[in-house]
Scaffold this active site. Structure first.
Site, PDB file in Angstrom:
ATOM      1  N   SER A 140       3.740   1.955  -2.684  1.00 56.30           N
ATOM      2  CA  SER A 140       2.491   2.192  -3.402  1.00 56.30           C
ATOM      3  C   SER A 140       2.803   2.285  -4.897  1.00 56.30           C
ATOM      4  O   SER A 140       3.944   2.554  -5.292  1.00 56.30           O
ATOM      5  CB  SER A 140       1.850   3.505  -2.940  1.00 56.30           C
ATOM      6  OG  SER A 140       0.848   3.942  -3.843  1.00 56.30           O
ATOM      7  N   TYR A 163       2.788  12.115  -0.796  1.00 55.31           N
ATOM      8  CA  TYR A 163       2.593  10.664  -0.834  1.00 55.31           C
ATOM      9  C   TYR A 163       3.488  10.047  -1.909  1.00 55.31           C
ATOM     10  O   TYR A 163       4.185   9.057  -1.676  1.00 55.31           O
ATOM     11  CB  TYR A 163       1.124  10.351  -1.119  1.00 55.31           C
ATOM     12  CG  TYR A 163       0.773   8.879  -1.087  1.00 55.31           C
ATOM     13  CD1 TYR A 163       0.700   8.200   0.121  1.00 55.31           C
ATOM     14  CD2 TYR A 163       0.492   8.181  -2.262  1.00 55.31           C
ATOM     15  CE1 TYR A 163       0.372   6.848   0.166  1.00 55.31           C
ATOM     16  CE2 TYR A 163       0.161   6.836  -2.236  1.00 55.31           C
ATOM     17  CZ  TYR A 163       0.101   6.175  -1.013  1.00 55.31           C
ATOM     18  OH  TYR A 163      -0.223   4.838  -0.975  1.00 55.31           O
TER      19      TYR A 163
END
Length: 251
Positions: A140, A163
């Protein structure tokens, strides 16, 4: 572009995974979806394609990778590429930093980092015996950039710290493996998408697109074309790279 290459897409019924499956099929590849069955998506795609296999399986099950590889060998004989678009989340995923619970933090780090490392291990062991292979992991923009916290201000949403930690580690271990298996005819790359459209708050979308070049939040198909390129021989000499697809968000 894929010339009948045999590809496994783990998490093939997810937003990025399903778009990747369709793009593989559109480029003359054969694909095995590994995921819990999504009946709507299965009906959409199964009736149109003879180059598609589906394995209804929870990757968190014991010995799941052995089941996947054995199934793929029976159907395809060789495995040319493996895309890990698997993305399990605990029921407390998205909790703000101040309210993190150690139980769910451990669960997410285990499921999104430790298990994908073992998945990489299993497919690479197969590739070593086979003599070639291609692995693509999904990270990401948060793996290489800090969140833009102003996008979340006064909204009931956040970019979780775990994350960022997990996606950063995904880039790191993928590059590690690409270097480790130098001269083994195995390519390992990472695709780092920007934010994906998922019915987010309108105010968030406006803030997000203001930091992009044109579209803002992307769709699975916007990422899938890059994944297919990396699966193809057109990217033969790209190895150990983190390819960012984010409409300029990280500039």
């Amino acid at each position: 572009m894929l010339n009948n290459k045999n590809i496994i897409v783990l998490g093939g019924f997810g937003k990025i995974g399903f778009a990747t499956v369709k793009e593989i099929l559109n480029n003359n590849g054969k694909v095995l979806i590994v995921d819990k069955i999504n009946k709507v998506l299965k009906k959409e795609i199964k009736s149109k394609n003879k180059n598609l296999e589906i394995l209804n399986l929870d990757i968190l099950e014991n010995k799941s990778m052995e089941k996947i590889i054995n199934f793929a060998k029976r159907k395809f004989i060789t495995i040319d590429g493996f895309v890990n678009a698997f993305y399990p989340k605990s029921k407390k995923w998205g909790t703000h930093f101040e309210k993190l619970n150690i139980k769910y933090l451990k669960e997410d780090i285990s499921n999104q980092l430790a298990i994908p490392i073992i998945i990489s291990q299993r497919i690479i062991l197969f590739y070593l015996k086979q003599g070639f292979g291609n692995l693509i992991n999904i990270s990401s923009i948060q793996g290489s950039n800090n969140p833009k916290f102003e996008h979340y201000k006064n909204l009931n949403m956040t970019s979780p710290i775990e994350y960022s930690a997990i996606k950063s580690a995904t880039i790191s271990y993928s590059k590690y493996l690409a270097k480790l298996y130098k001269k083994k005819n195995i390519r390992i790359n990472i695709v780092s998408p920007g934010g994906i459209e998922d019915n987010q708050n309108i105010k968030f979308k406006k803030r997000y697109v203001a930091d992009c070049n044109s579209k803002g939040l992307l769709e699975g198909r916007d990422i899938a074309k890059t994944i297919v390129f990396l699966l193809s021989d057109n990217s033969k000499y790209i190895n150990g790279q983190n390819i960012i697809v984010d409409d300029g968000w990280s500039l």
